[in-house]
Write a protein that holds these residues in place. Structure first.
Motif, mmCIF file in Angstrom:
data_model
loop_
_atom_site.group_PDB
_atom_site.id
_atom_site.type_symbol
_atom_site.label_atom_id
_atom_site.label_comp_id
_atom_site.label_asym_id
_atom_site.label_seq_id
_atom_site.Cartn_x
_atom_site.Cartn_y
_atom_site.Cartn_z
ATOM 1 N N ASN A 246 0.872 -1.172 0.000
ATOM 2 C CA ASN A 246 0.000 0.000 0.000
ATOM 3 C C ASN A 246 0.910 1.224 0.000
ATOM 4 O O ASN A 246 2.152 1.087 -0.014
ATOM 5 N N ASP A 315 -6.549 4.497 -3.175
ATOM 6 C CA ASP A 315 -6.700 4.406 -1.725
ATOM 7 C C ASP A 315 -5.355 4.014 -1.113
ATOM 8 O O ASP A 315 -4.829 2.922 -1.384
ATOM 9 N N LYS A 316 -4.797 4.882 -0.279
ATOM 10 C CA LYS A 316 -3.456 4.663 0.254
ATOM 11 C C LYS A 316 -3.384 3.478 1.216
ATOM 12 O O LYS A 316 -2.302 2.925 1.425
ATOM 13 N N GLN A 317 -4.519 3.119 1.797
ATOM 14 C CA GLN A 317 -4.533 2.000 2.734
ATOM 15 C C GLN A 317 -4.841 0.672 2.054
ATOM 16 O O GLN A 317 -4.206 -0.347 2.345
ATOM 17 N N LYS A 318 -5.795 0.668 1.147
ATOM 18 C CA LYS A 318 -6.310 -0.593 0.608
ATOM 19 C C LYS A 318 -5.640 -1.027 -0.689
ATOM 20 O O LYS A 318 -5.381 -2.225 -0.885
#
Length: 425
Positions: A246, A315-318
């Motif tokens: 990520n 999406d930086k997390q997913k």
């Protein structure tokens, strides 16, 4: 426009006298059929008066009202402001002319000089300053004049964080520094009007946009400069395969390889220099891209033109992709130790030489800036095996372009390769 009540038609400019009669530019005369000679041809000054009918006398002369053939007076619309206008025009310098040549009206020939964007600060000759990691660099900011009371503030603009980090503030006599960057920053002080900022030991994080602001009450002004590091961009992925990071993991992975996530400008520059990579990767602003030199089916198809292709913001997390890292010059040396070593033995061999096993960023830096060229695969700190090629040749991978070749992530117990070590100068 409908005819006036007296039956006369409006003049060509449609202006009318106070009592509804058409007025025209003084000095113009009607010809047969009601047409009018332009006032420039007639040599008249800019003034409005009544246009007489054919045979009703001479054309209206400049001045207040103009009598017509029927005895009535057409009062110009601007007559009430005449004295005010004349007083205003009297303040403008007239233009000397040759004898016999009528002088143009000031309102037609007045030219104003452009106002300079900066009153106190000199525009820099170059807005982009180039440097390498570890160097000392100066960002120019010079005053053309010194206000009675002022301060100069240097700051680094961080677009991703929507803020400016203050680095240094000076009043021309004393200065104060702020933050981590402030510890390496000072004023150049080449002369009394020199407010240029000097940064020692430039790091990868120092790259970006800087602002020099003159604080002078209501007359604040500023200029911007961009510090650009010379370096190299390389794609990076984990030993587990592609598309495992990520955004935050990609950022950390680059830092572990003595680099940082590349900016879009750095990735674009690398593409112009030949970077061709079919896997998409994170860059610093949180968007995802991949650079293509040779269009091919697995990389968007053959019909798309070469370029830096984009997936946009993710999406930086997913969302998970590879990473594009950027590194610059290093103050050290990369050298190769030949042998048939396991990964553990490679690390010990480097320590025996007073060095450490090199990481990926250090190998790319040595290839880019020291022209390191070896046809031998060697272990690196992340467990990968790579080798740098400056002069392509058939028995060293067979690829036509220079670059750092990779054997991937072999079994760490395999005794096939040497190792690349890094020692600080």
């Amino acid at each position: 426009m409908a005819p006036s009540s007296s039956g006369e038609r409006p003049s060509a400019d449609g202006s009318l006298g106070r009592w509804g009669q058409p007025c025209a530019l003084a000095g113009g005369r009607r010809k047969g059929g009601g047409s009018r000679v332009p006032w420039e041809e007639a040599g008249g000054a800019m003034s409005f008066g009544r246009v007489p009918r054919e045979g009703a006398g001479e054309a209206a002369s400049p001045g207040s009202g103009s009598p017509g053939g029927d005895g009535r007076t057409c009062i110009p619309w601007w007559e009430p402001m005449r004295e005010v206008v004349l007083k205003i025009l009297a303040h403008f310098p007239s233009t000397p002319t040759r004898p016999g040549v009528r002088r143009a009206s000031p309102c037609r020939c007045l030219l104003t000089a452009p106002t300079p964007r900066l009153q106190y600060l000199l525009e820099p000759l170059h807005e982009v300053v180039h440097a390498q990691r570890g160097a000392t660099v100066t960002l120019p900011c010079v005053l053309r004049a010194r206000p009675p009371h002022y301060k100069v503030k240097w700051s680094k603009v961080e677009p991703a964080e929507l803020l400016e980090n203050i680095i240094l503030v000076t009043n021309g006599v004393q200065h104060k520094t702020y933050g981590q960057l402030g510890g390496r920053a000072r004023l150049r002080r080449g002369h009394r009007n020199d407010a240029s900022l000097t940064i020692a030991g430039v790091t990868l994080e120092d790259e970006g946009r800087y602002r020099c602001q003159l604080v002078n009450g209501l007359e604040d002004e500023s200029l911007s400069l961009t510090l650009t590091l010379d370096g190299v961009v390389f794609p990076y992925q984990t030993s587990q395969g592609r598309y495992r990071f990520n955004y935050f993991e990609a950022k950390q992975a680059c830092e572990e390889q003595d680099s940082r996530l590349a900016t879009y400008q750095q990735l674009y520059q690398a593409w112009t220099e030949g970077l061709d990579w079919c896997n998409a990767g994170w860059i610093l602003d949180g968007t995802v891209h991949y650079p293509i030199i040779n269009p091919r089916e697995p990389c968007g198809g053959r019909l798309l033109l070469p370029g830096v292709r984009t997936y946009g913001a993710k999406d930086k997390q997913k969302d998970r992709f590879d990473a594009f890292c950027f590194t610059s010059a290093v103050r050290g040396q990369v050298h190769f130790i030949r042998g048939h070593l396991s990964f553990k033995e490679a690390g010990q061999a480097c320590r025996n030489k007073g060095a450490t096993i090199a990481n990926v960023g250090q190998l790319y830096s040595a290839w880019k800036f020291s022209q390191l060229d070896r046809c031998d695969g060697g272990w690196l700190a992340d467990g990968s095996v790579r080798y740098p090629i400056t002069t392509p040749r058939t028995h060293c991978g067979g690829l036509p372009d220079p670059g750092v070749r990779s054997f991937g992530f072999p079994d760490k117990e395999q005794r096939t390769y040497g190792t690349y070590c890094f020692s600080v100068k």
